[in-house]
Design an enzyme around this catalytic site. Sequence first.
Site, PDB file in Angstrom:
ATOM      1  N   GLU A 130     -25.355  25.951 -18.338  1.00 14.73           N
ATOM      2  CA  GLU A 130     -24.282  26.066 -17.357  1.00 14.73           C
ATOM      3  C   GLU A 130     -22.965  25.553 -17.918  1.00 14.73           C
ATOM      4  O   GLU A 130     -22.918  24.472 -18.505  1.00 14.73           O
ATOM      5  CB  GLU A 130     -24.638  25.289 -16.080  1.00 14.73           C
ATOM      6  CG  GLU A 130     -23.638  25.495 -14.956  1.00 14.73           C
ATOM      7  CD  GLU A 130     -23.895  24.571 -13.765  1.00 14.73           C
ATOM      8  OE1 GLU A 130     -23.875  23.340 -13.942  1.00 14.73           O
ATOM      9  OE2 GLU A 130     -24.123  25.102 -12.668  1.00 14.73           O
TER      10      GLU A 130
ATOM     11  N   TYR B 109     -16.673  29.888 -13.515  1.00  7.88           N
ATOM     12  CA  TYR B 109     -18.056  29.411 -13.571  1.00  7.88           C
ATOM     13  C   TYR B 109     -18.901  30.407 -14.344  1.00  7.88           C
ATOM     14  O   TYR B 109     -18.802  31.618 -14.152  1.00  7.88           O
ATOM     15  CB  TYR B 109     -18.616  29.278 -12.147  1.00  7.88           C
ATOM     16  CG  TYR B 109     -20.073  28.867 -12.131  1.00  7.88           C
ATOM     17  CD1 TYR B 109     -20.426  27.516 -12.084  1.00  7.88           C
ATOM     18  CD2 TYR B 109     -21.079  29.819 -12.183  1.00  7.88           C
ATOM     19  CE1 TYR B 109     -21.761  27.136 -12.087  1.00  7.88           C
ATOM     20  CE2 TYR B 109     -22.419  29.446 -12.200  1.00  7.88           C
ATOM     21  CZ  TYR B 109     -22.743  28.096 -12.150  1.00  7.88           C
ATOM     22  OH  TYR B 109     -24.060  27.725 -12.160  1.00  7.88           O
TER      23      TYR B 109
END
Length: 386
Positions: free
Chosen positions: A197, A109
């Site tokens: 993101e 992530y």
Amino acid sequence: MNLHEYQGKALFAEYNLPVSKGKVILHPEDAIDACNEIGGSKWVVKAQVHAGGRGKAGGVELIDSPEMAVEFSKKWLGARLVTYQTDKLGQIVNSILIEECTDIAKELYLSAVIDRDSQSIVFIGSSEGGVNIEEVAKNSPEKIIYQSVEYKDSSLPKYAKNIAKVLKLNEDQTVQFTSMIDNLLRLFIEKDLSLLEINPLVINSAGDLLCLDAKINIDSNALFRQPELFEMYDETQEDPQEAEAAKNDLSYVSLDGNIGCMVNGAGLAMGTMDTIKFFGGNPANFLDVGGTATQERVSKAFKIILKDPDVKVVLVNIFGGIVRCDLIAEGIIAAIKEVDIKIPVVVRLEGNNADIGAKILSKANIKIESINNLSDAAKRSVELAK
Ligand code: GDP
Ligand code: MN
């Protein structure tokens, strides 16, 4: 303003960030050509909406024949995808991204946001990326690193290494990652992003890093200097009432309560919502009609509020500072007559000529309750909503 994944990935490619080979289609009949053009024997098909959680909701599928891409497109194009991040109606799917399927060794992530405390951009990373990142954040926050960075700072490679360590990258991957952070930071600054993101950022079977998803939000206040990004604005992904309000220069955010609010000034609007909550009610919206609460703006605002079928009562709370309350009262009456409102309306006017305004409202031959005290007006609205 949000971008679709495919638009975000086009930006990534522009900034030399690794993305999969892919093509966007708008019609099922283009799916086979797209797969053939991409090549290979396995693909991933991804519904394009302004929301995450698509994987868990059936909006992302791995396929091994072009015909399956046709099937997927037929199923989703024109349909609405509901994920845990959307409302109950979901988001309409107007395009599908088809990509070559990556063999994933590990899902990581990585994201970046503006951190007001440190007045810098902060990168957020975790070795446990993928569709369950929210649970990682909740249950094992120690697996997440927050690293503030400065633009054009000579320490950037050091910061990148800090994150790479938490992501458990090897030496080779750390080199890739360091240039990735550099490129992402440039993208973030040059394109006026407020959020970026990549979940998942993956290590593929060859051991290389690849951005498998892209979520980008651009600071709307900067859109005037990002015309090529503004071109990517997709109104179909916005709440229709919010889009309509934005067109009319009204600040409107729809919420799930049943008391419609019409207020001038963002601070007063928040105060009004708080007061409603205090008395046990639930606002159906935030709405700031602005400093000039003219009849035209008030009637436009009524129309937008009343499009929400949950609204049982409207509370008007207007402060006459620049405009006089008697003029506002006349505007409200005219607007109510024009829109033909069937539900109760509670009006609280304060400020310049408030008493004259209240008199005008009480004499008008329409169903308005004029209450000159915010607590009482909010209490009454909560009662009427029940
Ligand atoms: P989201 O659920 O809306 O965030 O959509 P993503 O683009 O993140 O995709 C969801 C999940 O699909 C990812 O976490 C991956 O596990 C999987 N996925 C996406 N692309 C590929 C791919 O090319 N290969 C494989 N094996 N899985 C993929
Ligand atoms: Mn994702």
